[in-house]
Design a protein around this motif. Structure first.
Motif, PDB file in Angstrom:
ATOM      1  N   ASN A  59       0.824  -1.200   0.000  1.00 48.39           N
ATOM      2  CA  ASN A  59       0.000   0.000   0.000  1.00 48.39           C
ATOM      3  C   ASN A  59       0.860   1.252   0.000  1.00 48.39           C
ATOM      4  O   ASN A  59       0.485   2.286  -0.528  1.00 48.39           O
ATOM      5  CB  ASN A  59      -0.910   0.018   1.231  1.00 48.39           C
ATOM      6  N   TRP A 114       0.530   1.300  -6.163  1.00 43.79           N
ATOM      7  CA  TRP A 114      -0.898   1.025  -6.318  1.00 43.79           C
ATOM      8  C   TRP A 114      -1.073   0.519  -7.745  1.00 43.79           C
ATOM      9  O   TRP A 114      -1.258   1.309  -8.677  1.00 43.79           O
ATOM     10  CB  TRP A 114      -1.711   2.286  -6.057  1.00 43.79           C
ATOM     11  N   ARG A 142      -6.275   2.242   1.015  1.00 37.13           N
ATOM     12  CA  ARG A 142      -5.299   3.138   0.396  1.00 37.13           C
ATOM     13  C   ARG A 142      -5.628   4.591   0.701  1.00 37.13           C
ATOM     14  O   ARG A 142      -4.748   5.448   0.659  1.00 37.13           O
ATOM     15  CB  ARG A 142      -5.245   2.897  -1.112  1.00 37.13           C
ATOM     16  N   GLY A 158     -10.072   0.824  -3.839  1.00 38.76           N
ATOM     17  CA  GLY A 158      -9.051   1.601  -3.141  1.00 38.76           C
ATOM     18  C   GLY A 158      -9.422   1.852  -1.692  1.00 38.76           C
ATOM     19  O   GLY A 158      -8.588   1.749  -0.783  1.00 38.76           O
TER      20      GLY A 158
END
Length: 396
Positions: free
Chosen positions: A39, A43, A377, A372
């Motif tokens: 992370n 990505w 994230r 995400g």
């Protein structure tokens, strides 16, 4: 090369889903987990999006349209994703292309046009000069946030100017509703005290942070009016794409389906974002619980069908056609936050089975938001500010 890229994208989405299955299970059991090294450093889904949809000079291209359009929404979303990936180079390129091509070279003096592409005479340029307020809110928010996290004063200044222009040119104090975001400067005041509004244009977390960052009560007032819009425009728990708000001479206010629009009053490609934004609200947001309860019928319908509908009649709940796996990805935060464990498992498995179409711009955007968020994230704090995994101490 195209076939190889599609294969990579499909593989990348499948890997993301494997991570999300674990994330969803942890979230549902009330546990939390720290950002992983992956992370912090990369990505993959963003890298695939950047390669597939963003040109070297910073234009986000929707390849599905014959005019190969770019919309201001795509530029703004990509700027947010670039921040989530700590990709300062892409952020700068996206911003420069937007200013140079959608704002006549200067974002300090005008809002960006909403659509750019190949015109009927085969030339390239702005197709519709009207701006889109949802894109402008996301862009102002992202610029102000980027100014803070990357220490860039010019981003902060430009974000503040855009935010002020949104309030001045794209907002109106509507009788009985309050200070509200119009979809654009032109074309949505229908006259005779009737306005056409879009519930998906007003993520409450963004409005909350803009109110704090800009020290302007009108953003707070907009958040209050937007919450009323979200609830009152969806009487059965299904959000419309577009809604008509009207007041009578006696002062009575009401919402009615936009039956003259292309969607005939249904909720579809715009409305899917309403559930997405609601699902990503922080647990301490004062309106989160009510929104999750109010839109629970969408979760129940998705569980019943096994997929989110492409369109749903907001008055009867009648579903029309299966939505894409991009729709499934968009619902993950909502299903997770609302503790709809069976529907969450269904949609996670559906994405794992089919993947996200690698060449579908909008599906990929929805997946970057939904997956995400599931991968942690990024997250939105109680005050609406976004926080990114790469900012965590473990990432430095």
């Amino acid at each position: 090369m195209r076939l190889s890229l599609r294969s990579l994208l499909h593989h990348g989405i499948r890997n993301c889903v494997r991570i999300c299955i674990g994330s969803a299970a942890l979230s549902l059991s009330g546990l939390s987990f720290a950002a992983t090294a992956g992370n912090c450093t990369s990505w993959p889904a963003w890298e695939h999006f950047r390669q597939q949809f963003i040109t070297k000079d910073g234009r986000v291209v929707d390849h599905s349209g014959s005019i190969k359009p770019t919309v201001s929404e795509g530029q703004a979303y990509a700027m947010f994703f670039a921040m989530a990936a700590n990709d300062q180079t892409s952020f700068k390129q996206l911003l420069h292309w937007t200013g140079n091509n959608l704002a006549g070279g200067d974002l300090t003096v005008r809002l960006p046009a909403w659509q750019w592409g190949q015109r009927a005479d085969q030339s390239w340029g702005v197709i519709d000069h009207n701006s889109a307020s949802d894109a402008d809110v996301w862009m102002a928010y992202s610029l102000l946030l980027a100014g803070d996290i990357w220490g860039n004063a010019s981003y902060s200044a430009l974000g503040s100017l855009l935010a002020q222009r949104v309030l001045r040119e794209e907002s109106l104090d509507l009788p009985g509703l309050g200070f509200s975001l119009l979809p654009a400067p032109h074309g949505f005041d229908l006259g005779e005290k009737r306005w056409k509004l879009n519930p998906s244009y007003v993520p409450l977390q963004l409005l909350r942070w803009l109110a704090i960052k800009e020290h302007d009560l009108r953003w707070q007032q907009m958040a209050q009016a937007s919450f009323r819009l979200l609830i009152q425009s969806a009487p059965k728990g299904f959000s419309p794409d577009w809604i008509i708000y009207q007041t009578t001479p006696s002062g009575r206010a009401s919402f009615s389906p936009d039956l003259n629009g292309a969607e005939k009053g249904d909720g579809g490609y715009n409305a899917i974002r309403v559930y997405l934004w609601a699902g990503m609200l922080h647990a301490q947001d004062p309106e989160r619980s009510r929104l999750l309860r109010h839109f629970a019928p969408m979760a129940a319908l998705t569980e019943q069908l096994g997929y989110p509908p492409e369109f749903v009649n907001i008055q009867t709940g009648e579903a029309k056609n299966p939505g894409s796996t991009g729709f499934s990805a968009a619902l993950l935060p909502f299903l997770s936050s609302g503790q709809h464990s069976k529907a969450l498992q269904q949609q996670t498995l559906r994405i794992q089975a089919n993947g996200i179409r690698p060449d579908a711009y909008y599906d990929q955007v929805l997946a970057l938001f939904g997956l995400g968020w599931q991968e942690k994230r990024f997250a939105f704090l109680p005050d609406g500010r976004a926080e990114f995994a790469w900012q965590a101490a473990a990432c430095h």
